[in-house]
Write an enzyme that holds these catalytic residues in place. Structure first.
Site, PDB file in Angstrom:
ATOM      1  N   ASP A  24     -18.605  -7.519   3.699  1.00  0.00           N
ATOM      2  CA  ASP A  24     -19.265  -7.106   2.451  1.00  0.00           C
ATOM      3  C   ASP A  24     -20.386  -8.035   1.967  1.00  0.00           C
ATOM      4  OD1 ASP A  24     -17.261  -5.261   2.740  1.00  0.00           O
ATOM      5  OD2 ASP A  24     -16.207  -5.740   0.887  1.00  0.00           O
ATOM      6  N   GLU A  72     -18.348  -2.424   1.410  1.00  0.00           N
ATOM      7  CA  GLU A  72     -17.493  -1.702   0.462  1.00  0.00           C
ATOM      8  C   GLU A  72     -18.381  -0.716  -0.275  1.00  0.00           C
ATOM      9  OE1 GLU A  72     -15.326  -4.090  -2.397  1.00  0.00           O
ATOM     10  OE2 GLU A  72     -14.643  -2.317  -3.490  1.00  0.00           O
ATOM     11  N   LYS A 129     -16.269   0.992   4.055  1.00  0.00           N
ATOM     12  CA  LYS A 129     -14.844   1.030   3.703  1.00  0.00           C
ATOM     13  C   LYS A 129     -14.697   1.301   2.214  1.00  0.00           C
ATOM     14  CE  LYS A 129     -14.429  -4.030   3.156  1.00  0.00           C
ATOM     15  NZ  LYS A 129     -14.107  -4.114   1.744  1.00  0.00           N
ATOM     16  N   LYS A 132     -10.558  -2.531  -0.502  1.00  0.00           N
ATOM     17  CA  LYS A 132     -10.822  -3.965  -0.352  1.00  0.00           C
ATOM     18  C   LYS A 132     -10.538  -4.385   1.095  1.00  0.00           C
ATOM     19  CE  LYS A 132     -11.711  -4.137  -4.744  1.00  0.00           C
ATOM     20  NZ  LYS A 132     -13.123  -3.922  -5.139  1.00  0.00           N
ATOM     21  N   VAL A 157     -17.569 -12.074   1.643  1.00  0.00           N
ATOM     22  CA  VAL A 157     -17.164 -12.173   0.234  1.00  0.00           C
ATOM     23  C   VAL A 157     -16.273 -11.001  -0.174  1.00  0.00           C
ATOM     24  CG1 VAL A 157     -19.231 -13.447  -0.398  1.00  0.00           C
ATOM     25  CG2 VAL A 157     -19.289 -10.961  -0.517  1.00  0.00           C
ATOM     26  N   THR A 158     -15.501 -11.237  -1.252  1.00  0.00           N
ATOM     27  CA  THR A 158     -15.171 -12.546  -1.812  1.00  0.00           C
ATOM     28  C   THR A 158     -13.872 -13.020  -1.170  1.00  0.00           C
ATOM     29  OG1 THR A 158     -13.922 -11.601  -3.693  1.00  0.00           O
ATOM     30  CG2 THR A 158     -16.263 -12.054  -4.031  1.00  0.00           C
ATOM     31  N   CYS A 162     -11.794  -9.108  -0.909  1.00  0.00           N
ATOM     32  CA  CYS A 162     -11.889  -8.320   0.327  1.00  0.00           C
ATOM     33  C   CYS A 162     -11.598  -9.125   1.589  1.00  0.00           C
ATOM     34  CB  CYS A 162     -13.251  -7.646   0.401  1.00  0.00           C
ATOM     35  SG  CYS A 162     -13.412  -6.348  -0.837  1.00  0.00           S
ATOM     36  N   GLN A 202       2.493 -22.812   5.150  1.00  0.00           N
ATOM     37  CA  GLN A 202       3.660 -22.340   5.896  1.00  0.00           C
ATOM     38  C   GLN A 202       3.326 -22.096   7.377  1.00  0.00           C
ATOM     39  OE1 GLN A 202       6.284 -19.594   3.565  1.00  0.00           O
ATOM     40  NE2 GLN A 202       4.450 -19.329   2.307  1.00  0.00           N
TER      41      GLN A 202
END
Ligand code: TIU
Length: 221
Positions: A24, A72, A129, A132, A157-158, A162, A202
């Protein structure tokens, strides 16, 4: 195989099975008068990543690898824009309203297109798309499968909207994902940091992160 010095640990890159996904980098998010600004954001922060993103794209072009640019945006009749999205919040202009770069976030309008500095060239995939995440309601999964892609490098971005949504979608689909940290940005610096911290915690629960220079170097190893 190349090794990318990454966080939280090294990423074993297989360039032959890798694609770049540039999320995007549209005028509507990066330039004044677009969707990002209508939401109340200062868009100047996002302009700063254009040179690093261009260097990343250039590295993939030189290596002859798959590049996907997402946008987007919605159909002019808004048939793919849920009212819950269009009606959200209190923006100065809503999706589909006329703005200084054409109708906000509508396919084919100037504002919905990629910024000129990062414009796709022939052979690169441009994927519109409605959500997001880039896998939702698009052929992206099939396109990557056809090309034997297993690893994805992310920019754009961002970071926490997204980019993070798409990385999570990709991670659940079995792709190994690495984010180029100087080729992604948020309107909120603390959200960029938090998104990267969450995704790499993790033991790379969602993915890895590394600078553009380390990624490009590994493409040519
Ligand atoms: N508002 C915001 O941060 N982002 C979006 O609405 N879309 C993308 O992130 N592309």
């Amino acid at each position: 195989m190349g090794t990318i010095k990454a966080r939280p640990f090294d990423f074993a890159l297989d360039p032959a099975a890798t694609a770049l996904i540039v999320i995007d980098m549209q005028r509507d998010f990066v330039e004044p008068g677009g969707f990002g600004e209508t939401l109340g954001n200062d868009v100047t922060r996002l302009q700063a990543i254009i040179p690093a993103t261009a260097a990343l794209i250039d590295g993939f072009r030189k290596a002859g690898l798959t590049i996907v640019h997402t946008r987007e945006c919605h159909q002019p009749d808004l048939s793919d824009c849920p009212p819950a999205k269009r009606d959200r919040g209190n923006p100065s202009l809503r999706i589909g309203d006329p703005g200084p770069m054409g109708r906000i976030l509508i396919s084919g309008e100037t504002g919905a297109d990629i910024v000129p500095e990062l414009y796709p060239i022939e052979g690169e995939i441009v994927l519109d798309k409605p959500g997001k995440g880039a896998f939702y309601a698009t052929p992206l999964g099939d396109m990557l499968k056809e090309r034997g892609i297993r690893q994805l490098v992310f920019a754009g971005v961002t970071t926490e909207v997204c980019v993070q949504t798409t990385m999570r979608e990709a991670n659940d689909r079995g792709y190994e994902c690495i984010l180029a940290e100087d080729a992604t940005e948020s309107y909120f610096p603390e959200f960029k940091k938090a998104a990267i911290d969450m995704m790499t915690a993790q033991g790379a629960i969602v993915g890895w992160v590394a600078p553009v220079s380390a990624i490009v170097e590994a493409l040519h190893d």
